[in-house]
Write a protein that holds these residues in place. Structure first.
Motif, PDB file in Angstrom:
ATOM      1  N   GLN A 131       1.191   1.775 -10.180  1.00  9.77           N
ATOM      2  CA  GLN A 131       0.290   0.678 -10.525  1.00  9.77           C
ATOM      3  C   GLN A 131       0.681  -0.026 -11.812  1.00  9.77           C
ATOM      4  N   SER A 161       0.478  -0.413  -4.648  1.00 11.93           N
ATOM      5  CA  SER A 161       0.678  -0.727  -6.064  1.00 11.93           C
ATOM      6  C   SER A 161       1.801  -1.736  -6.279  1.00 11.93           C
ATOM      7  N   ASP A 162       1.787  -2.364  -7.443  1.00  9.89           N
ATOM      8  CA  ASP A 162       2.781  -3.391  -7.778  1.00  9.89           C
ATOM      9  C   ASP A 162       4.184  -2.819  -7.926  1.00  9.89           C
TER      10      ASP A 162
END
Length: 481
Positions: free
Chosen positions: A179, A217-218
């Motif tokens: 994240q 998540s990124d």
């Protein structure tokens, strides 16, 4: 500290009102945890947790007397009161310390210490150990600000002790890496291996939630890489149904991909690095991320890995991988429709590449076959699946690092456009609403015939063409009476 935009939100202003109310009653109170971390990183939190020196009964009394709505029942185990203000809810927790036993996530006893310093020592990571006052000052007793600045994840105190207390923290560590894009401190990493045995005491539901958060998540590649290289994926968790518990493997099928050689003429990376690259390239959608994670899971397994004229081959890895994906997602508790769609994507990803590489291949025949295959109930579902497939295919090309992605993108757009016009069910036909009554009592036979003719490209999906074809079929049926 980052942007001050968070101060204008109703959620933050409600949290401050709670702090001020508790402080007016001569209790300490702070905003804590992820919200403070996000504020420091320039993000606007969506929710706020609060910690206070007031005992749960006093939290209820003080806040209710000031017009807040609170839960009637206090969380007996954790001393948490849920408080509502406007459209927002807040968890207000009393300072506490915990003792853990055999359970891998829940404490066996909770004690209420008198200071924030004691409370913060039982939290997981330094970046989550920050407190924010009602005036906007950050209180940091664990080095969280420095770790945010250096973009690293560290446990508060001994990682071995923190993970021993709560095994879910090891999964949260991987999730935060994904994240936030933070690195994991070596001393924190070292606490995982001695506590892997504790994972078996975790519930499947909690583990799956953490894995899903990683997938969405990124920096998904960082989170998944930590999950696999720590061997958390090789562990078992527990599922309890009908009073009976059984051991559930988490994701051991991923381990063999690490350092797995691939044909250099098609791939620059080993199996795991390629998989991570593909997962990173697709949109943060759970179907797509699972399909990307599992698209090559069949590579390298017995019966698939081979050699031809000195070159590595993985024939039928798409089909074998689809079977593996079904087993994985089913045991992890996903629903039938979700599983079927991910499995379909895994099984079809090589077919996408075949059609891209063979421009003369009959795309319409493939689309017709998929429409009739029984996987999809309507055109919309087929079009969504084809859109997912083209996204997966393009990401697969980019993740290989050996080919130009533009041809795949162009072909994928053509494929999606064709899917959008391919009827799957009779309800996808654009017929005049009066047609069914005109072909009674042969509605089913007529409409199925018309559907097949549109799918075959023999007639257009227009009211005029459908009525002409439908009446023609109706007359033939009447003649046979």
């Amino acid at each position: 500290m980052g942007s001050l935009a968070y101060r204008e939100t109703a959620a933050y202003q409600g949290a401050v009102r709670i702090l001020q109310t508790l402080q007016a009653a001569e209790y300490e109170a702070y905003i804590v945890g992820g919200a403070v971390r996000d504020i420091q990183m320039g993000r606007t939190p969506h929710d706020y947790d609060i910690v206070t020196s007031a005992m749960p009964e006093m939290v209820i009394e003080v806040l209710r007397s000031s017009g807040f709505t609170t839960t009637n029942v206090v969380g007996a185990t954790f001393g948490v009161v849920v408080v509502s203000y406007g459209e927002h809810s807040y968890e207000v927790a009393t300072y506490r310390s915990e003792q853990y036993g055999e359970d891998s996530h829940r404490p066996v006893s909770v004690h209420y210490p008198s200071t924030f310093s004691e409370d913060v020592r039982r939290r997981d990571f330094t970046i989550n150990g920050l407190a924010l006052t009602e005036s906007g000052h950050i209180r940091d007793e664990v080095g969280g600000l420095q770790d945010i600045e250096h973009r690293r994840l560290c446990t508060i105190g001994s990682s071995q002790e923190r993970f021993q207390e709560d095994a879910l923290r090891m999964f949260r560590l991987c999730r935060f890496a994904g994240q936030l894009g933070f690195s994991i401190d070596p001393n924190t990493w070292a606490g995982i291996e001695p506590n892997l045995y504790r994972v078996e005491g975790l519930s499947l539901e909690r583990v799956r939630i953490e894995v899903e958060k990683m997938l969405l998540s990124d920096h998904v590649d960082l989170g998944l890489d930590a999950l696999v290289r720590s061997h958390l994926n090789d562990q078992y968790c527990q599922q309890t149904t009908g009073g009976q518990s059984r051991r559930i493997p988490i994701l051991p099928e991923l381990t063999h991909l690490v350092d797995l050689p691939q044909a250099p003429e098609h791939h620059l990376h080993d199996g795991w690095r390629h998989t991570l690259a593909v997962v990173r390239e697709v949109a943060p959608n759970l179907v797509l991320r699972w399909a990307a994670l599992l698209h090559d899971v069949g590579k390298g397994v017995e019966g698939v890995r081979g050699f031809h004229k000195g070159r590595i081959t993985d024939r039928n890895h798409d089909r074998v991988g689809a079977h593996m994906a079904r087993d994985i997602l089913t045991r992890l508790g996903y629903g039938k429709e979700f599983v079927n769609l991910v499995v379909w994507l895994v099984e079809r990803h090589m077919r996408f590449h075949f059609y891209v590489a063979n421009a003369s291949a009959d795309l319409h025949t493939w689309m017709q076959k998929e429409a009739k295959g029984g996987v999809f109930r309507e055109t919309k579902e087929l079009a969504i699946a084809m859109d997912y497939l083209q996204q997966l295919g393009v990401a697969d090309v980019i993740g290989s690092g050996t080919k130009e992605a533009s041809p795949s993108e162009m072909y994928g757009q053509r494929m999606v456009s064709m899917a959008q016009t391919m009827p799957v069910h009779t309800k996808d036909l654009h017929y005049d609403k009066g047609l069914p009554s005109m072909v009674q009592p042969y509605v089913k036979e007529v409409m199925q015939t018309v559907l097949q003719r549109v799918q075959n490209g023999e007639i257009l999906n227009t009211p005029e063409a459908l009525q002409e074809a439908g009446l023609s079929k109706y007359r033939r049926l009447k003649e046979k009476e």
